[in-house]
Design a protein around this motif. Structure first.
Motif, PDB file in Angstrom:
ATOM      1  N   ALA A 158       5.222  -5.713   4.237  1.00 47.98           N
ATOM      2  CA  ALA A 158       3.883  -6.324   4.073  1.00 47.98           C
ATOM      3  C   ALA A 158       3.388  -7.158   5.581  1.00 47.98           C
ATOM      4  CB  ALA A 158       3.800  -7.376   2.992  1.00 47.98           C
ATOM      5  N   GLY A 159       4.488  -7.713   5.866  1.00 45.97           N
ATOM      6  CA  GLY A 159       4.265  -8.573   7.293  1.00 45.97           C
ATOM      7  C   GLY A 159       3.959  -7.711   8.408  1.00 45.97           C
ATOM      8  N   ASP A 160       4.606  -6.517   8.368  1.00 45.44           N
ATOM      9  CA  ASP A 160       4.500  -5.358   9.633  1.00 45.44           C
ATOM     10  C   ASP A 160       3.094  -4.767   9.461  1.00 45.44           C
ATOM     11  OD1 ASP A 160       6.992  -6.096  10.495  1.00 45.44           O
ATOM     12  OD2 ASP A 160       7.886  -3.902  10.157  1.00 45.44           O
ATOM     13  N   LEU A 161       2.888  -4.293   8.245  1.00 43.24           N
ATOM     14  CA  LEU A 161       1.324  -3.998   8.138  1.00 43.24           C
ATOM     15  C   LEU A 161       0.278  -5.079   8.224  1.00 43.24           C
ATOM     16  CD1 LEU A 161       2.090  -2.009   4.681  1.00 43.24           C
ATOM     17  CD2 LEU A 161       1.576  -0.933   6.825  1.00 43.24           C
ATOM     18  N   ALA A 162       0.470  -6.244   7.895  1.00 43.00           N
ATOM     19  CA  ALA A 162      -0.567  -7.272   8.004  1.00 43.00           C
ATOM     20  C   ALA A 162      -0.726  -7.498   9.662  1.00 43.00           C
ATOM     21  CB  ALA A 162      -0.182  -8.292   7.431  1.00 43.00           C
ATOM     22  N   ALA A 163       0.341  -7.592  10.279  1.00 47.30           N
ATOM     23  CA  ALA A 163       0.410  -7.647  11.794  1.00 47.30           C
ATOM     24  C   ALA A 163      -0.394  -6.767  12.401  1.00 47.30           C
ATOM     25  CB  ALA A 163       1.874  -7.743  12.121  1.00 47.30           C
ATOM     26  N   HIS A 164      -0.586  -5.245  11.923  1.00 47.97           N
ATOM     27  CA  HIS A 164      -1.038  -4.208  12.524  1.00 47.97           C
ATOM     28  C   HIS A 164      -2.754  -4.383  11.883  1.00 47.97           C
ATOM     29  CE1 HIS A 164       1.470  -1.813  14.755  1.00 47.97           C
ATOM     30  NE2 HIS A 164       2.460  -2.083  13.777  1.00 47.97           N
ATOM     31  N   GLY A 165      -3.096  -5.398  11.295  1.00 51.27           N
ATOM     32  CA  GLY A 165      -4.484  -5.354  10.620  1.00 51.27           C
ATOM     33  C   GLY A 165      -4.588  -4.796   9.399  1.00 51.27           C
ATOM     34  N   VAL A 166      -3.432  -4.190   8.570  1.00 45.93           N
ATOM     35  CA  VAL A 166      -3.912  -3.420   7.653  1.00 45.93           C
ATOM     36  C   VAL A 166      -4.255  -4.612   6.230  1.00 45.93           C
ATOM     37  CG1 VAL A 166      -2.594  -2.128   5.786  1.00 45.93           C
ATOM     38  CG2 VAL A 166      -2.532  -1.831   8.178  1.00 45.93           C
ATOM     39  N   ARG A 167      -5.075  -4.484   5.280  1.00 48.27           N
ATOM     40  CA  ARG A 167      -5.149  -5.123   4.204  1.00 48.27           C
ATOM     41  C   ARG A 167      -4.208  -4.814   3.293  1.00 48.27           C
ATOM     42  NH1 ARG A 167      -9.789  -4.029   1.276  1.00 48.27           N
ATOM     43  NH2 ARG A 167      -9.631  -1.743   1.978  1.00 48.27           N
ATOM     44  N   VAL A 168      -3.315  -6.017   3.191  1.00 56.08           N
ATOM     45  CA  VAL A 168      -2.055  -5.700   2.228  1.00 56.08           C
ATOM     46  C   VAL A 168      -1.996  -6.396   1.004  1.00 56.08           C
ATOM     47  CG1 VAL A 168       0.612  -5.543   2.118  1.00 56.08           C
ATOM     48  CG2 VAL A 168      -0.697  -5.442   4.155  1.00 56.08           C
ATOM     49  N   LEU A 169      -1.671  -5.889   0.080  1.00 55.60           N
ATOM     50  CA  LEU A 169      -1.327  -6.492  -1.400  1.00 55.60           C
ATOM     51  C   LEU A 169       0.022  -6.340  -1.863  1.00 55.60           C
ATOM     52  CD1 LEU A 169      -2.672  -8.410  -3.862  1.00 55.60           C
ATOM     53  CD2 LEU A 169      -3.203  -6.048  -4.806  1.00 55.60           C
ATOM     54  N   VAL A 170       0.679  -7.581  -2.054  1.00 58.43           N
ATOM     55  CA  VAL A 170       1.959  -7.409  -2.682  1.00 58.43           C
ATOM     56  C   VAL A 170       2.138  -7.525  -4.056  1.00 58.43           C
ATOM     57  CG1 VAL A 170       4.233  -8.304  -2.282  1.00 58.43           C
ATOM     58  CG2 VAL A 170       2.994  -7.991  -0.387  1.00 58.43           C
ATOM     59  N   VAL A 171       2.440  -6.789  -4.925  1.00 51.74           N
ATOM     60  CA  VAL A 171       2.521  -7.108  -6.626  1.00 51.74           C
ATOM     61  C   VAL A 171       4.119  -7.178  -6.781  1.00 51.74           C
ATOM     62  CG1 VAL A 171       2.172  -6.266  -8.694  1.00 51.74           C
ATOM     63  CG2 VAL A 171       0.573  -5.615  -6.739  1.00 51.74           C
ATOM     64  N   GLU A 172       4.465  -8.412  -7.523  1.00 54.63           N
ATOM     65  CA  GLU A 172       5.673  -8.848  -7.860  1.00 54.63           C
ATOM     66  C   GLU A 172       5.665  -9.295  -9.289  1.00 54.63           C
ATOM     67  OE1 GLU A 172       9.364  -9.665  -8.286  1.00 54.63           O
ATOM     68  OE2 GLU A 172       9.000  -8.820  -6.402  1.00 54.63           O
ATOM     69  N   GLN A 173       6.698  -8.799 -10.119  1.00 56.83           N
ATOM     70  CA  GLN A 173       6.721  -9.125 -11.363  1.00 56.83           C
ATOM     71  C   GLN A 173       7.361 -10.502 -11.648  1.00 56.83           C
ATOM     72  OE1 GLN A 173       9.273  -6.438 -13.408  1.00 56.83           O
ATOM     73  NE2 GLN A 173      10.929  -6.511 -11.823  1.00 56.83           N
ATOM     74  N   LEU A 174       8.261 -11.158 -10.751  1.00 51.75           N
ATOM     75  CA  LEU A 174       8.675 -12.577 -10.844  1.00 51.75           C
ATOM     76  C   LEU A 174       7.707 -13.464 -10.548  1.00 51.75           C
ATOM     77  CD1 LEU A 174      12.342 -12.358  -9.101  1.00 51.75           C
ATOM     78  CD2 LEU A 174      11.829 -11.794 -11.347  1.00 51.75           C
ATOM     79  N   ALA A 175       7.662 -14.523 -11.294  1.00 49.78           N
ATOM     80  CA  ALA A 175       6.542 -15.457 -11.112  1.00 49.78           C
ATOM     81  C   ALA A 175       7.010 -16.558 -10.232  1.00 49.78           C
ATOM     82  CB  ALA A 175       6.573 -16.226 -12.730  1.00 49.78           C
ATOM     83  N   ARG A 176       8.322 -16.476 -10.012  1.00 50.82           N
ATOM     84  CA  ARG A 176       8.691 -17.482  -8.763  1.00 50.82           C
ATOM     85  C   ARG A 176       9.718 -16.584  -7.896  1.00 50.82           C
ATOM     86  NH1 ARG A 176       9.016 -20.882 -13.108  1.00 50.82           N
ATOM     87  NH2 ARG A 176      11.189 -21.015 -12.893  1.00 50.82           N
ATOM     88  N   PRO A 177       9.945 -17.074  -6.852  1.00 48.12           N
ATOM     89  CA  PRO A 177      10.994 -16.382  -6.146  1.00 48.12           C
ATOM     90  C   PRO A 177      12.244 -16.706  -6.538  1.00 48.12           C
ATOM     91  CG  PRO A 177       9.407 -17.589  -4.454  1.00 48.12           C
ATOM     92  CD  PRO A 177       9.106 -17.857  -5.750  1.00 48.12           C
ATOM     93  N   MET A 178      13.475 -15.662  -6.488  1.00 43.46           N
ATOM     94  CA  MET A 178      14.684 -16.079  -7.219  1.00 43.46           C
ATOM     95  C   MET A 178      15.297 -17.194  -6.510  1.00 43.46           C
ATOM     96  SD  MET A 178      16.965 -12.609  -5.862  1.00 43.46           S
ATOM     97  CE  MET A 178      17.354 -13.000  -3.927  1.00 43.46           C
ATOM     98  N   THR A 179      16.214 -17.554  -7.276  1.00 42.30           N
ATOM     99  CA  THR A 179      17.214 -18.585  -6.513  1.00 42.30           C
ATOM    100  C   THR A 179      18.652 -18.354  -6.413  1.00 42.30           C
ATOM    101  OG1 THR A 179      17.426 -19.480  -8.827  1.00 42.30           O
ATOM    102  CG2 THR A 179      15.545 -20.384  -7.498  1.00 42.30           C
ATOM    103  N   GLU A 180      18.872 -16.887  -6.818  1.00 46.06           N
ATOM    104  CA  GLU A 180      20.151 -16.316  -6.686  1.00 46.06           C
ATOM    105  C   GLU A 180      20.682 -16.044  -5.089  1.00 46.06           C
ATOM    106  OE1 GLU A 180      19.525 -12.756  -8.674  1.00 46.06           O
ATOM    107  OE2 GLU A 180      18.968 -13.840 -10.652  1.00 46.06           O
ATOM    108  N   SER A 181      21.819 -16.217  -5.007  1.00 44.61           N
ATOM    109  CA  SER A 181      22.481 -16.026  -3.663  1.00 44.61           C
ATOM    110  C   SER A 181      22.345 -14.396  -3.078  1.00 44.61           C
ATOM    111  CB  SER A 181      23.743 -16.342  -3.431  1.00 44.61           C
ATOM    112  OG  SER A 181      24.671 -15.760  -4.455  1.00 44.61           O
TER     113      SER A 181
END
Length: 682
Positions: A27-50
């Protein structure tokens, strides 16, 4: 899924499904090139596992190019590493590499930094949305999600009863892990086999047990690592145990029982913070792209997470895809650029899955595997074996992507502005789009040089005189590592030799590149005086043969190549350390190498106006696979002549040659480079 109207622009240029490290890097790479990016993630919050925490050298390069390493700050060295539980110092892949070895970075920290970068560059992230369906409509992809309500703590749960939402993307990329919904919904073929072995792991607080590193015991394998916060990561495998079918993570009691069986220790009084099971499933999609839907990371391949290779493989997938997809969206390339992504990454994935499968057998096999482990450990005493395995794991033995990395900050121009030549600079390797001829490359220094040049992106012509099977082996080694090569047969030192060589060379170049342009010549082929032949025993026929192969052929090869050589080309002639010391047994051979150095000197002056550099490299005692190097006593005696107290390996010389072939060596010409390991310094 009901089809909404497809008129008007898509909601996003690219919808990335999954906000793990792979999806966020992409997503960062695409956005850096000017691409309109939408990231869809099922987790409501980032994980806390190692979870994964190991970064390898090639991945460190990828992160450094994007400014991510600066954001992460100093990372601790991860120590030597292993291959199937047998110690392997990964720094041996390239001791001079600035990121040699492996590095530790918790996945939680990496995800946080990659998310921060992606958002700063303009990517949108929608959490708590789970993909339930998608459909490629030819001009865009229809995506349907549902409110997931899942967090890192109940990652195996979630419901289908939430709010539904539909959106469209010009392209969709599945970065949603080994259970990928994108892969299933789009109908990708996921070929391979299911699990045969399983390992349980858990982070546990409140236990005090000895640290272990892949300790093979009577009933199984055990590892215990103490984290800085006082918790302990345990991993355990019971020999012969069948993998279980589970709806989610294993119960802590299962881990406790397995640990007790293998180690005799009770950890049942501890508090489990994270539970997980992984197995040796080996699967890979047959194509990384279906129309407007692509896969990266574990969505494209499932494997045992040995030594962090799964994470690194996935991040390198993302790095290879971002620039290509941006080029396609900007209209600067057609669909072939996305097929190039498959062509590059599928072989890399297959090769990585193979080495992981080998490691899992060595690691998790029971007593029946011990003889194989002993043989493997013996082979790993050889530096060349260790280096090859280390390069395989760290990714330094692979070609780099042919698309330039994105800028570290948001683009200052619209994404569809014209591409300049500077924008198209290749980072596949330092020799991307170059062509090379290596004479005598069926074995020894020639083979190692051909491999190294190919690893840096060059198309290599593998020359041989008679041993076609050995040349074919060189080509197969190059192709297995993702490089490109073809064979050219010509016996040197006989009438018509150079003409025959260039007939095959030009035909091979034309078929593969459309031109006969040559960028690099390595004059390596040579014959030597038989061991023990005194100067008074050299016959005129032997003398003529030495000069015909070692001096005359290189001269006329360079002469014949002059019309083909590109401006800024490179010529590297292999000389010998014997031109600097007296060894009467090799006087005639040394004379031919003295001639090579004169060819180097005079052609360097002659070709300088064209920006072509000409240099000679002089090896010392180098293991060329000859029988003497199988005699430990002889090797030990020869090693004493080097300042480093070892004999040279072919790759030691090949690395020097490869450097001279790169742009960085543009200011070196007419030079004699001693690559003898300090032989006879005193």
């Amino acid at each position: 899924m009901p089809a909404p109207a497809t008129s008007g622009p898509a909601d996003a240029d690219a919808v990335v499904v999954g906000a793990g490290p792979v999806g966020l890097l992409l997503a960062g790479d695409l956005a850096a090139h000017g691409v309109r990016v939408l990231v869809v993630e099922q987790l409501a919050r980032p994980m806390t596992e190692s979870r994964a925490s190991t970064l390898h050298s090639r991945t460190m390069e990828v992160l450094a190019e994007r400014g991510v390493l600066d954001r992460l700050g100093p990372l601790p060295n991860g120590g030597p590493g292993h291959f199937g539980g047998i110690r392997l110092d990964l720094a041996e892949a390239d001791p001079g590499h600035r990121h040699a070895g492996q590095w530790k970075c918790p996945q939680t920290r990496l995800e946080a930094v990659l998310q921060e970068r992606a958002v700063e560059l303009g990517a949108r992230i929608r959490r708590g949305r789970r993909l339930v369906d998608l459909a490629d409509r030819g001009d865009r992809v229809l995506v349907e999600t549902v409110t997931a309500g899942r967090t890192a703590d109940d990652a195996e749960g979630g419901t289908e009863g939430g709010t539904r939402e539909r959106m469209t993307g010009s392209y969709v990329v599945g970065c949603d892990g080994w259970q990928s919904t994108v892969r299933t919904a789009a109908g990708f073929e996921f070929a391979g086999r299911g699990p045969a072995r399983e390992m349980l792991r858990a982070d546990v607080a409140g236990i005090d047990i000895p640290a272990r590193r892949f300790e093979r015991l009577e009933h199984g394998l055990a590892t215990a690592h103490h984290w800085p916060d006082g918790t302990t990561r345990v991993m355990v495998h019971v020999y012969g145990a069948e993998p279980r079918t589970r709806a989610g993570a294993p119960e802590f009691d299962e881990v406790v029982q397995a640990w007790a069986l293998v180690t005799g220790e009770d950890i049942g009084h501890g508090t489990p913070l994270w539970l997980n099971a992984f197995d040796d499933t080996r699967r890979q999609v047959t194509r990384y792209r279906r129309g407007r839907i692509l896969l990266a990371g574990d969505a494209a391949h499932a494997q045992m997470p040995v030594g962090g290779q799964a994470l690194n493989l996935g991040l390198q997938d993302a790095a290879a895809l971002g620039g290509r997809l941006a080029e396609r969206l900007a209209g600067r390339a057609g669909d072939e650029v996305l097929d190039d992504y498959h062509d590059e990454r599928h072989p890399v994935g297959a090769r990585t899955l193979t080495n992981i499968q080998a490691q899992s057998a060595l690691l998790l096999g029971g007593p029946e595997i011990e003889p194989l482990r002993e043989v493997f450990a013996e082979l790993m005493r050889f530096p060349a074996v260790r280096r090859r395995l280390a390069r395989m794991i760290t990714g330094l033995g692979l070609p780099r992507t042919t698309v330039a990395p994105p800028p570290a900050t948001a683009p200052a121009q619209p994404p569809h502005s014209p591409t300049t030549e500077k924008d198209r600079t290749s980072t596949m390797g330092k020799l991307a789009d170059k062509t090379a001829l290596v004479t005598g490359s069926s074995r020894g220094i020639g083979r190692a040089t051909a491999q190294r040049l190919a690893a840096e992106g060059a198309l290599v012509a593998v020359h041989y005189a008679a041993n076609e099977s050995a040349a074919r082996e060189t080509i197969e080694l190059i192709e297995k590592d993702g490089g490109r090569a073809f064979g050219v047969r010509a016996e040197l030192g006989v009438p018509g030799d150079v003409h025959e060589l260039f007939l095959g060379l030009e035909r091979g170049l034309k078929e593969r590149t459309g031109t006969t342009t040559l960028d690099i010549i390595v004059n390596n082929a040579a014959v030597t005086t038989p061991t023990g032949v005194q100067p008074e025993d050299v016959t005129p026929e032997e003398f003529d043969r030495l000069f015909a192969v070692n001096a005359k052929a290189p001269f006329f090869i360079v002469q014949r190549a002059l019309p083909l050589l590109a401006e800024g080309g490179r010529i590297i002639n292999i000389s010998s350390g014997l031109t600097r010391v007296a060894n009467p047994d090799q006087v005639a051979y040394s004379m031919t190498k003295g001639a090579i150095e004169q060819i180097t000197l005079h052609f360097a002056r002659h070709l300088a106006p064209r920006g072509i550099t000409v240099n000679s490299v002089a090896p010392g005692i180098t293991n060329n696979g000859g029988p003497v190097f199988d005699i430990p006593e002889a090797v030990a005696q020869m090693a004493q002549l080097s300042a480093f107290k070892r004999v040279g390996e072919a790759v030691d010389v090949a690395d020097v040659v490869t450097f001279l072939a790169t742009h960085e060596a543009r200011w070196i010409t007419g030079a004699f480079i001693d690559a003898s390991g300090g032989t006879l310094l005193g």
